[in-house]
Design a protein around this motif. Structure first.
Motif, PDB file in Angstrom:
ATOM      1  N   ALA A 187      30.895  37.720 -27.764  1.00  0.00           N
ATOM      2  CA  ALA A 187      32.069  38.042 -27.248  1.00  0.00           C
ATOM      3  C   ALA A 187      32.406  36.866 -26.165  1.00  0.00           C
ATOM      4  N   ASP A 232      25.866  39.968 -30.359  1.00  0.00           N
ATOM      5  CA  ASP A 232      27.108  40.127 -29.838  1.00  0.00           C
ATOM      6  C   ASP A 232      27.850  39.641 -28.468  1.00  0.00           C
ATOM      7  N   PHE A 249      36.062  42.835 -26.391  1.00  0.00           N
ATOM      8  CA  PHE A 249      35.697  42.106 -27.375  1.00  0.00           C
ATOM      9  C   PHE A 249      34.466  42.536 -28.097  1.00  0.00           C
ATOM     10  N   GLU A 250      33.592  43.086 -27.254  1.00  0.00           N
ATOM     11  CA  GLU A 250      32.363  43.958 -27.845  1.00  0.00           C
ATOM     12  C   GLU A 250      32.749  45.139 -28.831  1.00  0.00           C
TER      13      GLU A 250
END
Length: 406
Positions: free
Chosen positions: A238, A234, A203-204
């Motif tokens: 995530a 971030d 997801f990052e």
């Protein structure tokens, strides 16, 4: 999968209903029913209190002074050593303004109005699954049906590639164990940590892509959303994305899989739905009541509170036994029988209070269309029980259920 176990009278503090015993998931209802009737507010040998009666569960959700965390801010169930992608920072584990802030950022994507545009997509995926099953004379219900529908929809809403669904399936099943990791074997916990690391990496990377090239999807909306000038970083992004993927994926697999199983095992109910399509929505509610994929969740008391005639102390951890509450005969007549015409269905399967499942409308929409299509278009089915298995999920979610038509 094995047959229904007979609850054992054990002198281990679990009163014959140990939710971490491998046999519990096969058929937990006899044990939970026994617990509810004999000791409805039960202190477990590992500390938390189990709340089993429907009225008590509803009362705690609606009225009790509760938090998702202990007084020191730690989770009562989660792994303190969890590294990245920890649910401790997911909105589900937060309270008050912080929880409300995060929930508002995503709620818009799950309103009935926002979901209206994907109804046709749900029908397309269901139709494809039915067409293939009819050609093959059977289907693997989880892979071809129960998983296919919610996985495609949550990928579309979040803007994730469908080719990654197989990987999501492995990650999400493992990651659900993080919710109660403090009570699980170390090898399971380590597998759960690894899944969290891998999902965080994934997801990052997706967030970096969206920052460079925004799209029309929920992940982009989260990146661009502002709450009083505050944007999600971030890491926070995530964590919320991981939680949303699991919330919109794993439990709906359980709802559609468990519900399909119940309809096959109760052919009179399947025939009722086939003859009366208007019962589709009520069928979803009865399936949620009859065999919920989330058997229990938790709350923590922030001050002493009386539950079922017992005054529980501040910082007491409460395990809300949703499956037991859903089968409470004080609320539903003949609760261990499936009845899709049942009126006034009152289940606790989506939790309650401020933390009510925000994806419940999506899950209901997907399951309603899936159940109606299954009974209306497919012939009578027979479950191949010897080849059935539960997933690695902590939830009551099938991993495999092949059926043959006859």
């Amino acid at each position: 999968m094995t047959g229904a176990p007979t609850p054992e009278v054990e002198d281990d503090g679990w009163a014959g209903a140990n939710p971490f015993a491998p046999s519990f998931r096969d058929d937990p209802y006899p044990a939970m029913n026994q617990l509810r009737e004999k000791d409805p507010v039960n202190e477990t040998p590992v500390g938390p209190w189990r709340i089993s009666r429907h009225a008590d569960v509803v009362d705690v959700f609606r009225n009790a002074p509760t938090s998702q965390t202990l007084a020191d801010g730690s989770s009562p169930n989660m792994d303190d050593q969890d590294r990245r992608g920890s649910f401790r920072d997911f909105m589900l584990n937060m309270d008050g303004p912080e929880h409300a802030r995060l929930r508002r950022l995503v709620l818009g994507a799950f309103t009935p109005k926002a979901l209206k545009h994907i109804e046709g997509e749900i029908d397309r995926v269901v139709d494809e699954a039915m067409h293939t099953a009819l050609k093959q004379g059977g289907m693997e219900v989880v892979e071809d049906f129960a998983l296919r529908i919610p996985s495609r929809m949550i990928c579309r809403i979040m803007g994730l590639p469908e080719e990654d669904i197989d990987q999501f399936t492995v990650w999400t099943a493992a990651r659900t164990n993080a919710f109660f990791a403090r009570f699980l074997p170390e090898d399971v916990v380590e597998h759960t940590r690894q899944a969290g690391e891998q999902m965080a990496d994934y997801f990052e990377a997706q967030i970096k892509l969206r920052r460079a090239n925004p799209r029309e999807d929920l992940l982009t909306n989260l990146i661009q959303s502002e709450e009083k000038g505050d944007r999600l970083g971030d890491v926070e992004l995530a964590i919320q994305a991981i939680g949303l993927l699991i919330a919109g994926f794993e439990t709906t697999i359980g709802l559609i899989g468990n519900g399909t199983k119940a309809l096959i095992e109760n052919p009179d109910q399947a025939e009722l739905l086939k003859q009366n399509p208007d019962l589709a929505k009520n069928t979803v509610e009865e399936c949620l009541r009859y065999d919920t994929p989330v058997l229990f969740n938790w709350r923590v008391l922030t001050e002493p509170y009386e539950v079922g005639g017992k005054t529980l102390p501040e910082n007491a951890v409460l395990w809300m036994m949703l499956g037991a509450a859903n089968h409470d005969p004080r609320v539903h007549d003949d609760p261990d029988t499936m009845d899709i015409t049942r009126q006034g269905i009152s289940h606790a399967s989506f939790g309650g209070g401020a933390h009510t499942c925000l994806g419940n409308q999506l899950a209901r929409m997907e399951a309603s269309r899936a159940f109606h299509a299954f009974v209306s278009r497919l012939p009578k089915a027979e479950i191949q029980y010897d080849d059935c298995a539960w997933s690695e999920s902590f939830f009551r979610v099938l991993g495999k259920m092949p059926i043959e038509f006859h």
